[in-house]
Scaffold this active site. Structure first.
Site, PDB file in Angstrom:
ATOM      1  N   HIS A   1      56.395   6.014 -36.307  1.00  0.00           N
ATOM      2  CA  HIS A   1      56.271   6.035 -34.855  1.00  0.00           C
ATOM      3  C   HIS A   1      56.975   4.832 -34.230  1.00  0.00           C
ATOM      4  O   HIS A   1      57.588   4.937 -33.156  1.00  0.00           O
ATOM      5  CB  HIS A   1      54.785   6.044 -34.475  1.00  0.00           C
TER       6      HIS A   1
ATOM      7  N   GLU B   1      49.799   1.531 -26.058  1.00  0.00           N
ATOM      8  CA  GLU B   1      49.566   2.935 -26.403  1.00  0.00           C
ATOM      9  C   GLU B   1      48.379   3.058 -27.367  1.00  0.00           C
ATOM     10  O   GLU B   1      47.533   3.948 -27.232  1.00  0.00           O
ATOM     11  CB  GLU B   1      50.823   3.539 -27.024  1.00  0.00           C
TER      12      GLU B   1
ATOM     13  N   GLU C   1      60.565   5.635 -34.020  1.00  0.00           N
ATOM     14  CA  GLU C   1      60.810   6.598 -32.940  1.00  0.00           C
ATOM     15  C   GLU C   1      60.950   5.890 -31.593  1.00  0.00           C
ATOM     16  O   GLU C   1      61.819   6.217 -30.782  1.00  0.00           O
ATOM     17  CB  GLU C   1      59.657   7.608 -32.890  1.00  0.00           C
ATOM     18  N   HIS C   2      60.117   4.895 -31.339  1.00  0.00           N
ATOM     19  CA  HIS C   2      60.201   4.141 -30.088  1.00  0.00           C
ATOM     20  C   HIS C   2      61.469   3.300 -30.013  1.00  0.00           C
ATOM     21  O   HIS C   2      62.179   3.308 -29.002  1.00  0.00           O
ATOM     22  CB  HIS C   2      58.982   3.211 -29.962  1.00  0.00           C
TER      23      HIS C   2
END
Length: 418
Positions: A58, A138, A61-62
């Site tokens: 993840h 997040e 991905e960012h």
């Protein structure tokens, strides 16, 4: 047999497949839309992280949008936005997807940009420092949302000690330790042509797609990616209660399910829809909400992975109603185990699910993402007609056998946030 005359066999979808010399597979779904959806689906997700890098999939991905060898972050953001397009990404347990939505005439621009970030991102240190705080926010937002958190905690229980139980976001400690080297290491391991799919859906030409794909990936050689995945084993049902200080009680009841493309997966799919699927007339909603007024939300869901799956029922209720809700759920599961659907009930259940599938098929974006994921993992894709026909062929005997195989009370795990 259900007669789904609103969907004829001659209307079944057509997709075209091509493989480049470097191993990149291309899946193209032509249509007459003014919009093209395209992207890369990579066969790497949370379950492919090493034990010392939770959340790295993840994290990558960012950060992949924060700079390449020829572009800065603002240039990546503006490249498609300036022509009304969009670029997005998401990470799952088994895959990561980067995709764009553009008018047909900007497909070349979109594919070039996607290829640049997927194959040439540099993960600059100054951008990592900023984006790390975004990811930590997040995580905090996620931890403040029990309706989301309980699903991941449930998977951590039924897949105990297995990477499929890992939280996609990782944790605060691991995220703060990641830098350029860690991101590049993960990308070099998995972001390789033979480990991904290039998918395109729109009014394009396959020859043009192949030419552009070769142009933008010609400098990326073939590389043998090693996915060392093992299926989870040794499931043991548990009853776990966690005090999180919530006003409502949040509950998940479930168990491991069938893997995607399991021979019995269509049966469980139909049972799930009858039990707690999208229709407001599903059995759980009628029992817990409409007749009893005990909940606002109750639903059941299925997740199919490449080598296992998950079935679960979720509800939120006032604490004093929790035991009553659990009793009603067990009663509905017992009905499915002990009483076959009548011919009329079976016919209605099939027609309802088939209707939902046909309506959902009108969403071109979701179709493109689903096709990409299926080809990525299984190198196949069933047309809508084939899926409807498989549902139409199910029998009441098959459904009751599957219900007994999965829904025995002794096979179910219960997780309660209170």
């Amino acid at each position: 047999m259900v007669r789904f005359n609103i969907y004829k066999e001659e209307k079944k979808e057509i997709h075209q497949v091509y493989s480049l010399d470097n191993g990149l597979r291309i899946i193209f779904c032509p249509n007459n839309s003014k919009v093209t959806y395209c992207g890369y689906a990579i066969n790497a997700g949370t379950r492919d992280e090493n034990p010392n890098e939770p959340g790295i999939a993840h994290f990558v991905e960012h950060l992949i949008f924060k700079g390449t060898k020829k572009r800065k972050a603002i240039q990546i953001l503006n490249r498609l936005s300036n022509v009304g397009g969009d670029i997005d990404a998401y990470t799952n347990k088994e895959d990561t997807t980067f995709y764009a939505t553009v008018l047909n005439e900007y497909f070349d621009r979109a594919l070039e940009l996607l290829s640049d970030i997927v194959f040439h991102s540099t993960f600059p240190a100054n951008e990592i420092k900023k984006e790390t705080e975004v990811i930590l926010d997040e995580i905090q937002s996620y931890e403040d949302t029990p309706t989301d958190l309980i699903y991941d905690e449930f998977e951590n229980i039924i897949f105990k000690g297995h990477p499929l139980g890992y939280n996609i976001l990782g944790n605060t400690e691991s995220i703060r330790q990641f830098g350029t080297a860690e991101a590049l290491s993960f990308v070099q391991r998995y972001y390789q042509p033979n480990n991904m799919i290039l998918f395109v859906s729109g009014n394009q030409d396959l020859k043009k797609i192949i030419r552009l794909a070769q142009k933008y990936t010609s400098d990326i050689p073939s590389f043998n990616t090693n996915l060392a995945r093992k299926a989870p084993t040794d499931y043991r049902p548990e009853h776990i209660e966690i005090d999180r200080g919530t006003h409502q009680t949040h509950v998940i009841i479930g168990c491991p399910g069938y893997k995607a493309y399991h021979p019995k997966s269509a049966s469980l799919y139909l049972i799930n829809n009858v039990l707690g699927g999208a229709g407001m007339n599903n059995r759980l909603n009628l029992s817990l909400r409409e007749r009893s007024g005990l909940v606002y939300t109750v639903e059941s869901s299925l997740t199919g992975y490449t080598d296992t799956g998950e079935f679960c029922i979720y509800f939120g209720s006032d604490p004093e109603d929790t035991n009553r809700c659990i009793h009603l759920i067990n009663r509905e599961l017992k009905k499915l185990r002990e009483k076959k659907l009548s011919p009329l009930q079976l016919s209605v259940a099939k027609q309802q699910l088939i209707g939902q599938l046909i309506i959902a098929s009108e969403n071109d974006e979701n179709n493109a993402l689903d096709i990409a994921k299926t080809f990525l993992h299984f190198n196949r894709y069933d047309t809508l007609y084939e899926a409807c026909r498989r549902i139409d062929a199910l029998t009441a005997e098959e459904l009751i056998n599957v219900a007994n195989e999965n829904f025995a009370e002794s096979n179910l795990t219960t997780l309660i946030f209170k």
